[in-house]
Design a protein around this motif. Structure first.
Motif, PDB file in Angstrom:
ATOM      1  N   LYS A   1      -5.663  -2.182   7.655  1.00 24.39           N
ATOM      2  CA  LYS A   1      -5.460  -3.060   6.409  1.00 24.39           C
ATOM      3  C   LYS A   1      -4.319  -3.933   6.844  1.00 24.39           C
ATOM      4  O   LYS A   1      -4.379  -5.168   6.611  1.00 24.39           O
TER       5      LYS A   1
ATOM      6  N   GLU B   1       0.902  -1.326   0.036  1.00 23.34           N
ATOM      7  CA  GLU B   1       0.031  -0.056   0.075  1.00 23.34           C
ATOM      8  C   GLU B   1       0.954   1.284  -0.026  1.00 23.34           C
ATOM      9  O   GLU B   1       1.663   1.535   0.851  1.00 23.34           O
ATOM     10  N   ALA B   2       0.525   2.236  -0.989  1.00 25.55           N
ATOM     11  CA  ALA B   2       1.231   3.463  -0.975  1.00 25.55           C
ATOM     12  C   ALA B   2       0.211   4.413  -0.182  1.00 25.55           C
ATOM     13  O   ALA B   2      -0.835   4.328  -0.251  1.00 25.55           O
ATOM     14  N   TYR B   3       0.932   5.578   0.412  1.00 24.33           N
ATOM     15  CA  TYR B   3       0.221   6.589   0.994  1.00 24.33           C
ATOM     16  C   TYR B   3       0.896   7.767   0.802  1.00 24.33           C
ATOM     17  O   TYR B   3       1.918   7.866   0.580  1.00 24.33           O
ATOM     18  N   PRO B   4       0.042   8.969   0.756  1.00 21.82           N
ATOM     19  CA  PRO B   4       0.574  10.338   0.504  1.00 21.82           C
ATOM     20  C   PRO B   4       1.643  10.869   1.703  1.00 21.82           C
ATOM     21  O   PRO B   4       1.457  10.609   2.831  1.00 21.82           O
TER      22      PRO B   4
ATOM     23  N   THR C   1     -11.306   3.602   2.036  1.00 20.86           N
ATOM     24  CA  THR C   1     -10.148   2.689   1.883  1.00 20.86           C
ATOM     25  C   THR C   1     -10.178   1.254   1.904  1.00 20.86           C
ATOM     26  O   THR C   1      -9.447   0.361   1.789  1.00 20.86           O
TER      27      THR C   1
ATOM     28  N   PHE D   1     -10.605   1.148  -2.156  1.00 22.36           N
ATOM     29  CA  PHE D   1      -9.740   1.849  -2.901  1.00 22.36           C
ATOM     30  C   PHE D   1      -8.434   1.822  -2.192  1.00 22.36           C
ATOM     31  O   PHE D   1      -8.545   2.032  -1.114  1.00 22.36           O
ATOM     32  N   PRO D   2      -7.370   2.148  -2.805  1.00 23.59           N
ATOM     33  CA  PRO D   2      -6.005   2.195  -2.262  1.00 23.59           C
ATOM     34  C   PRO D   2      -5.963   3.593  -1.408  1.00 23.59           C
ATOM     35  O   PRO D   2      -6.877   4.443  -1.682  1.00 23.59           O
ATOM     36  N   ILE D   3      -5.255   3.484  -0.227  1.00 24.01           N
ATOM     37  CA  ILE D   3      -5.303   4.815   0.565  1.00 24.01           C
ATOM     38  C   ILE D   3      -4.761   5.978  -0.131  1.00 24.01           C
ATOM     39  O   ILE D   3      -5.087   7.342   0.055  1.00 24.01           O
TER      40      ILE D   3
ATOM     41  N   PRO E   1      -6.557   3.794   8.666  1.00 20.38           N
ATOM     42  CA  PRO E   1      -6.723   2.890   7.560  1.00 20.38           C
ATOM     43  C   PRO E   1      -5.734   1.971   7.181  1.00 20.38           C
ATOM     44  O   PRO E   1      -5.794   0.781   6.829  1.00 20.38           O
ATOM     45  N   LEU E   2      -4.703   2.345   7.153  1.00 17.39           N
ATOM     46  CA  LEU E   2      -3.470   1.747   6.855  1.00 17.39           C
ATOM     47  C   LEU E   2      -3.243   0.710   7.727  1.00 17.39           C
ATOM     48  O   LEU E   2      -2.970  -0.526   7.251  1.00 17.39           O
TER      49      LEU E   2
ATOM     50  N   GLN F   1      -7.555   8.163  -1.423  1.00 21.29           N
ATOM     51  CA  GLN F   1      -8.459   8.351  -0.356  1.00 21.29           C
ATOM     52  C   GLN F   1      -9.097   9.828  -0.365  1.00 21.29           C
ATOM     53  O   GLN F   1     -10.447   9.941  -0.376  1.00 21.29           O
TER      54      GLN F   1
END
Lengths: 405, 287
Positions: free
Chosen positions: A231, A216-219, B255, B258-260, A227-228, B263
């Motif tokens: 998961k 998972e990528a995140y900003p 989430t 869909f991917p984070i 949420p991360l 978001q």
């Protein structure tokens, strides 16, 4: 000492007075000096999301500059002192590029060191390549030395190599503890660094037959990691590999512990290997592992003076940026002239093994045709109290790893 | 099903915080008609107040949030009395310049005074959680949410029940008529602006236990705050609550599918849809 501080002050003053302060300050210094000093540009993110790393990096360069100057400067140039021109790249690539441009045209630097974050370094390298100015960096991204540039030098292993080592060394640690890793989770920040390092991890996992159950990528600048971690909880992984800077690394570990997830955590350097990580997390940091391109405990005699001066251990970005300057100084001793193209040629191929370069894994620095330091080998480190201890690979380990299933 | 329940729970908790930090923005607009683009920078200042209170006085950030409210309320009062007062009747462009200018001034002042490093508090409950059957309730989030509820409740009581609150609403509806009834409109404006920025500061301090503070942290929240407020209806306090919880839940639930990374994309697509169908916001017009 004095000019270093004046230059550092300039980047700060810039906030108030616009560019005038930055442009004027080094100019004043130069006219005050009789001997021709060697100007080295230091472009680091001193504000914005990566500021802490930029400050550490600047401290590392300053540390080495002061040592060289105290020992009589560059002898082959008649004892010329190293003069650092420090500039704030902020955390935006556009600013980084324009700051670099200004250092070349107005401060006439001979070489540049920067800029911690890969995305900033890549932006700067476009400028330095056009101007034939050597740029030394400890940014990880593969793209840095992967574009056939002639004026770029990467003192650390590439992100993909780090990512691979992150997985391979972890497999070794797990195996030593009698566990076979089959399911892992990867989470990474969607920047140049996070993306390429997780790429290395993913490829290594595939090669080793390990299933990536979460990817998972995140900003950058995420403000809620729940949420991360939800998961991650659902993914049922045996180990997790987060690749992140400081702000997110603290949130990730906190949220993991809150959800009682205590599977081995193997960070991707950056936020996982600085004192603030342990300071912010306290006991929750204990036992967290991370890959690192270098570690201070491999050369305590060289890094301890840094801790005494700055009050914290010589974090890897301070160490490697210090190495960048150390290497430049040795190359200047070799060429005996302050010329950027001669300097570039001297950097390539030679084996640098004086000063801080000895603190790198491999005990030296040597650049290949692409500018990559081929001697650098990533290490695995683990938090023990407020110290980072090298635990792998075996021939570099300073202590046995603690592996909790 | 379980993960949906968890996502909704997490979304409501974070949404409560979004609601409080956005109430200030909507309050300032409702009473004075000014869109304060620098609102999120007051959140940053509130975080710093709480951080310093923790670092040097040993005050937990949750208690420090009241301190942050007080300090930033005073700052807001002073800013209204000196700067904002002058642009109340000015064209919107002047108001925009003032508030956007304030972003730059506040961020860079923080940078000069506090430096650019990330600062984090270490609280005893930072990794604590409660179990609700299979659901996890993260204690720092829960604490921030409960504080937000208390704060929202107090604000509601203040605006609805107290003399000052009624006077403030009267000023918002018709400053001239309010003045004729003996209400000091200028004072109400100072009070409203102080309250508005104080609320964001309060929310900022309440989330400090799980976040880090640095001079540009506000920018992570400013777009969210505007989304909350516009979604709920600009100027409506109830709208900020609905908008805040909606944004929190949308972010959290999206989430699952869909991917984070996406978001905020999901959030803004829904946001655009709401604006297209209901431009006045979910609760607009009901003020």
């Amino acid at each position: 000492m004095q000019q270093v501080h004046a230059a550092a002050g300039a980047s700060r003053r810039r906030l108030l007075t616009g560019t005038a302060g930055l442009v004027a300050a080094p100019f004043v210094i130069r006219s005050a000096r009789a001997a021709e000093a060697v100007s080295i540009g230091v472009v680091m993110p001193l504000s914005g999301a990566n500021a802490q790393f930029g400050i550490n990096a600047r401290n590392g360069v300053q540390f080495v500059a002061d040592q060289i100057n105290a020992a009589g400067g560059i002898k082959a140039l008649g004892g010329a002192k190293i003069e650092l021109v420090v500039a704030d790249a902020t955390s935006s690539p556009t600013n980084a590029a324009s700051v670099a441009q200004r250092l070349i045209t107005q401060n006439r630097v001979l070489a540049m060191i920067g800029a911690f974050a890969s995305s900033l370094t890549i932006a700067i390298s476009e400028i330095t390549e056009r101007r034939n100015l050597p740029l030394l960096t400890m940014s990880f991204s593969d793209e840095i030395t992967g574009r056939g540039f002639k004026n770029i030098f990467q003192v650390v292993a590439k992100a993909s190599v780090l990512g691979k080592a992150q997985l391979d060394l972890t497999m070794q640690l797990a195996q030593a503890a009698g566990q076979k890793l089959e399911r892992i989770a990867i989470m990474y920040e969607d920047t140049a660094y996070g993306t390429s390092q997780s790429g290395g991890l993913r490829a290594a996992a595939k090669a080793a037959g390990v299933e990536v159950v979460m990817d998972e990528a995140y900003p950058l600048g995420i403000t809620d990691v729940t949420p991360l971690i939800n998961k991650l909880r659902g993914a049922n992984a045996q180990a997790v590999f987060p690749v992140s800077y400081l702000n997110d690394s603290l949130q990730i570990i906190r949220a993991m512990r809150a959800q009682q997830i205590d599977i081995p955590t193997i960070g991707g350097a950056a936020g996982y290997v600085i004192p603030d990580f342990a300071r912010g997390l306290g006991p929750a940091a204990e036992g967290v592992l991370s890959i690192s391109p270098a570690n201070y405990d491999l050369a305590p005699e060289l890094t301890e003076p840094f801790r005494q001066r700055f009050g914290y251990f010589m974090v890897h970005e301070a160490l490697e940026n210090g190495v960048c300057l150390s290497v430049v100084a040795e190359a200047l001793e070799k060429t005996g002239k302050a010329d950027r193209e001669a300097l570039r040629d001297a950097l390539r191929g030679h084996r640098f093994e004086t000063g801080l370069a000895k603190a790198m894994t491999g005990g030296a620095v040597q650049f290949d045709a692409t500018g990559l330091n081929t001697l650098s080998e990533p290490v695995m480190v683990q938090w023990r109290g407020d110290q980072l201890v090298t635990v792998a690979p075996g021939h570099l380990a300073r202590a046995q790893a603690v592996w909790k299933r | 099903m379980l993960s949906l329940a968890q996502a909704v729970l997490d979304g409501v908790m974070i949404g409560g915080v979004y609601a409080v930090i956005s109430m200030g923005l909507t309050l300032v607009f409702g009473v004075m008609g000014i869109v304060n683009f620098a609102q999120a920078q007051f959140l940053m200042l509130g975080m710093f107040v709480a951080w310093f209170a923790w670092r040097f006085l040993g005050i937990d950030p949750l208690l420090g949030s009241f301190l942050a409210f007080g300090a930033i309320f005073a700052l807001g009062w002073a800013l209204q009395a000196t700067l904002f007062r002058r642009v109340l009747a000015a064209p919107p462009v002047a108001q925009i310049f003032l508030t956007v200018g304030l972003i730059i001034v506040l961020e860079n002042s923080a940078l000069l005074l506090f430096g650019s490093e990330f600062r984090s508090v270490a609280t005893p409950y930072q990794t604590a959680s409660l179990r609700l059957g299979e659901l996890f309730v993260n204690v720092p989030y829960l604490a921030a949410f409960l504080l937000s509820v208390v704060c929202g409740g107090l604000l509601w009581w203040f605006l609805d029940r107290s003399w000052f609150g009624r006077a403030m609403r009267a000023t918002a509806q018709d400053p001239m008529a309010a003045r004729l009834m003996g209400i000091d409109a200028a004072r109400m404006h100072r009070l409203a602006f102080g309250l508005g920025v104080g609320l964001s500061a309060f929310g900022g301090a309440a989330i400090l236990p799980y976040l880090t503070v640095y001079p540009t942290v506000g920018s992570q929240f400013s777009v969210l705050m505007f989304t909350v407020v516009v979604l709920g209806g600009l100027g409506s306090i109830a709208g900020a609550v609905v908008g805040g919880v909606a944004v929190g839940v949308i972010q959290s639930v999206s989430t699952l599918v869909f991917p984070i990374q996406l978001q905020n994309l999901v959030l803004f697509l829904l946001f655009i849809a709401v604006l297209a169908l209901r431009p006045e916001g979910l609760m607009g017009g009901s003020r």
